[in-house]
Design a protein around this motif. Structure first.
Motif: not given
Length: 82
Positions: A64-73
């Motif tokens: 799994f890849h993302c830049e920040f994560g904390e914007t994802i629900e």
């Protein structure tokens, strides 16, 4: 307004701001641990520190890849398997 708040609201922001770097570095370290883990319980714990919310019964399989994560629900009973 902080650079993070500007970014989240779609305004022009300074990507080199230290507060953004801290968030990005946290996500990078957490994702590295997540993607290398074979234990489902450990992966779930890591996701709860990375994402804004992960719903009951949801599973994200590595990688799994993302830049920040904390914007994802992620909603309940969701499977993400890339």
């Amino acid at each position: 307004m902080t650079e993070w708040e500007k970014m989240c609201q779609g305004f022009v922001f300074d990507d080199s701001d230290g507060s953004i770097d801290i968030r990005r570095d946290h996500a990078t370290r957490t994702l590295q641990a997540f993607n290398q883990s074979v234990e489902a319980t450990t992966r779930k714990q890591l996701l709860t520190t990375l994402l804004r919310n992960i719903g009951e019964g949801s599973v994200i399989q590595p990688p799994f890849h993302c830049e920040f994560g904390e914007t994802i629900e992620v909603g309940s009973n969701t499977l993400i398997n890339m």
